[in-house]
Design a protein around this motif. Structure first.
Motif, mmCIF file in Angstrom:
data_model
loop_
_atom_site.group_PDB
_atom_site.id
_atom_site.type_symbol
_atom_site.label_atom_id
_atom_site.label_comp_id
_atom_site.label_asym_id
_atom_site.label_seq_id
_atom_site.Cartn_x
_atom_site.Cartn_y
_atom_site.Cartn_z
ATOM 1 N N THR A 4 32.478 128.673 60.502
ATOM 2 C CA THR A 4 31.797 128.220 59.308
ATOM 3 C C THR A 4 32.747 127.403 58.450
ATOM 4 O O THR A 4 33.864 127.844 58.198
ATOM 5 N N PRO A 5 32.334 126.202 58.014
ATOM 6 C CA PRO A 5 33.210 125.449 57.117
ATOM 7 C C PRO A 5 33.370 126.195 55.789
ATOM 8 O O PRO A 5 32.407 126.745 55.259
ATOM 9 N N LEU A 6 34.569 126.227 55.313
ATOM 10 C CA LEU A 6 34.867 126.913 54.056
ATOM 11 C C LEU A 6 35.160 125.891 52.970
ATOM 12 O O LEU A 6 35.605 124.785 53.271
ATOM 13 N N PRO A 7 34.968 126.266 51.711
ATOM 14 C CA PRO A 7 35.340 125.363 50.621
ATOM 15 C C PRO A 7 36.843 125.084 50.662
ATOM 16 O O PRO A 7 37.621 125.849 51.233
ATOM 17 N N ASP A 8 37.239 123.997 50.037
ATOM 18 C CA ASP A 8 38.654 123.635 49.996
ATOM 19 C C ASP A 8 39.482 124.725 49.315
ATOM 20 O O ASP A 8 40.549 125.087 49.784
ATOM 21 N N LEU A 9 38.965 125.257 48.215
ATOM 22 C CA LEU A 9 39.687 126.273 47.451
ATOM 23 C C LEU A 9 39.193 127.664 47.837
ATOM 24 O O LEU A 9 38.017 127.979 47.687
ATOM 25 N N LEU A 10 40.120 128.474 48.351
ATOM 26 C CA LEU A 10 39.813 129.862 48.703
ATOM 27 C C LEU A 10 40.548 130.779 47.740
ATOM 28 O O LEU A 10 41.743 130.597 47.492
ATOM 29 N N VAL A 11 39.833 131.754 47.218
ATOM 30 C CA VAL A 11 40.417 132.771 46.350
ATOM 31 C C VAL A 11 40.047 134.109 46.975
ATOM 32 O O VAL A 11 38.883 134.491 47.005
ATOM 33 N N ILE A 12 41.053 134.780 47.503
ATOM 34 C CA ILE A 12 40.812 135.988 48.274
ATOM 35 C C ILE A 12 41.480 137.167 47.584
ATOM 36 O O ILE A 12 42.680 137.124 47.303
ATOM 37 N N CYS A 13 40.690 138.182 47.297
ATOM 38 C CA CYS A 13 41.235 139.414 46.738
ATOM 39 C C CYS A 13 41.304 140.425 47.868
ATOM 40 O O CYS A 13 40.290 140.772 48.477
ATOM 41 N N LEU A 14 42.510 140.866 48.165
ATOM 42 C CA LEU A 14 42.742 141.869 49.195
ATOM 43 C C LEU A 14 42.860 143.209 48.496
ATOM 44 O O LEU A 14 43.712 143.390 47.628
ATOM 45 N N CYS A 15 41.977 144.112 48.848
ATOM 46 C CA CYS A 15 41.848 145.353 48.095
ATOM 47 C C CYS A 15 41.559 146.519 49.026
ATOM 48 O O CYS A 15 41.537 146.364 50.234
ATOM 49 N N ALA A 16 41.297 147.657 48.434
ATOM 50 C CA ALA A 16 40.884 148.838 49.179
ATOM 51 C C ALA A 16 39.833 149.574 48.345
ATOM 52 O O ALA A 16 39.970 149.682 47.123
ATOM 53 N N GLU A 17 38.810 150.053 48.997
ATOM 54 C CA GLU A 17 37.714 150.735 48.299
ATOM 55 C C GLU A 17 38.200 151.955 47.532
ATOM 56 O O GLU A 17 37.691 152.263 46.464
ATOM 57 N N TRP A 18 39.198 152.649 48.038
ATOM 58 C CA TRP A 18 39.688 153.864 47.372
ATOM 59 C C TRP A 18 40.486 153.553 46.099
ATOM 60 O O TRP A 18 40.743 154.442 45.301
ATOM 61 N N ILE A 66 45.575 132.599 47.227
ATOM 62 C CA ILE A 66 44.891 131.386 46.796
ATOM 63 C C ILE A 66 45.324 130.280 47.735
ATOM 64 O O ILE A 66 46.518 130.010 47.897
ATOM 65 N N GLN A 67 44.347 129.657 48.357
ATOM 66 C CA GLN A 67 44.637 128.623 49.334
ATOM 67 C C GLN A 67 43.840 127.382 48.994
ATOM 68 O O GLN A 67 42.642 127.437 48.743
ATOM 69 N N ARG A 68 44.517 126.259 48.975
ATOM 70 C CA ARG A 68 43.895 124.962 48.694
ATOM 71 C C ARG A 68 44.043 124.111 49.944
ATOM 72 O O ARG A 68 45.145 123.709 50.295
ATOM 73 N N GLY A 69 42.941 123.915 50.642
ATOM 74 C CA GLY A 69 43.028 123.265 51.950
ATOM 75 C C GLY A 69 43.841 124.152 52.873
ATOM 76 O O GLY A 69 43.596 125.346 52.971
ATOM 77 N N ASP A 70 44.836 123.570 53.501
ATOM 78 C CA ASP A 70 45.710 124.362 54.364
ATOM 79 C C ASP A 70 46.985 124.795 53.652
ATOM 80 O O ASP A 70 47.898 125.306 54.294
ATOM 81 N N ARG A 71 47.046 124.599 52.365
ATOM 82 C CA ARG A 71 48.218 125.008 51.599
ATOM 83 C C ARG A 71 47.982 126.355 50.934
ATOM 84 O O ARG A 71 47.050 126.508 50.152
ATOM 85 N N VAL A 72 48.831 127.312 51.233
ATOM 86 C CA VAL A 72 48.784 128.603 50.557
ATOM 87 C C VAL A 72 49.555 128.423 49.245
ATOM 88 O O VAL A 72 50.767 128.231 49.250
ATOM 89 N N MET A 73 48.829 128.484 48.147
ATOM 90 C CA MET A 73 49.408 128.215 46.834
ATOM 91 C C MET A 73 49.959 129.478 46.174
ATOM 92 O O MET A 73 50.877 129.406 45.369
ATOM 93 N N PHE A 74 49.366 130.621 46.502
ATOM 94 C CA PHE A 74 49.796 131.879 45.894
ATOM 95 C C PHE A 74 49.485 133.017 46.842
ATOM 96 O O PHE A 74 48.415 133.053 47.451
ATOM 97 N N PHE A 75 50.415 133.955 46.942
ATOM 98 C CA PHE A 75 50.169 135.195 47.656
ATOM 99 C C PHE A 75 50.987 136.280 46.977
ATOM 100 O O PHE A 75 52.210 136.201 46.912
ATOM 101 N N GLY A 76 50.306 137.291 46.466
ATOM 102 C CA GLY A 76 51.020 138.408 45.870
ATOM 103 C C GLY A 76 50.131 139.197 44.933
ATOM 104 O O GLY A 76 48.957 138.904 44.751
#
Length: 132
Positions: A4-18, A66-76
């Motif tokens: 599936t094509p994704l938007p250019d800007l990805l904002v991903i929250c990595l979490c846990a239900e607990w 946070i990823q913009r295109g193929d550039r990972v702009m932030f991780f943490g």
């Protein structure tokens, strides 16, 4: 299987239900997503999605990618205050392509993110598999 094509800007929250902090953070994350229809906001439970997200080594919550295109702009980790995420997105999306490239290669950690944290293709494949 077609991805599936994704938007250019990805904002991903990595979490846990607990995680209580994650549960409290989610409503604001979704509200911010509603304000940014140009971006793809994804809430990913690291335990439920462990089979494809394991290489990210999430140790604290909430962890944002946070990823913009193929550039990972932030991780943490990020303080669970939505205004911080909003300002971060405004700053990172205001960069020109040349500025974004300089930013992601400005230090060793960010340079490593480009190969170790880029989840665009894995996310697209995972989303396509969920639709089957």
């Amino acid at each position: 299987m077609k991805t599936t094509p994704l938007p250019d800007l990805l904002v991903i929250c990595l979490c846990a239900e607990w995680c209580g902090t994650c549960r409290e953070y989610r409503a604001g994350f979704e509200a911010l997503a509603a304000q940014r229809p140009d971006a793809g906001f994804y809430w990913i439970d690291v335990e439920d999605e462990a089979e494809w997200i394991t290489d990210l080594d999430v140790e604290n919550f909430p962890t944002l990618l946070i990823q913009r295109g193929d550039r990972v702009m932030f991780f943490g980790t990020m303080l669970p205050q939505h205004a911080i995420l909003q300002r971060t997105l405004e700053t990172l999306t205001a960069l020109t392509d040349a500025e974004a490239q300089a930013y992601v290669s400005a230090n060793e950690e960010r340079a490593r993110w480009q190969s170790e944290r880029n989840v665009r293709s894995a996310l697209a494949t995972h989303m396509a598999a969920d639709r089957v």
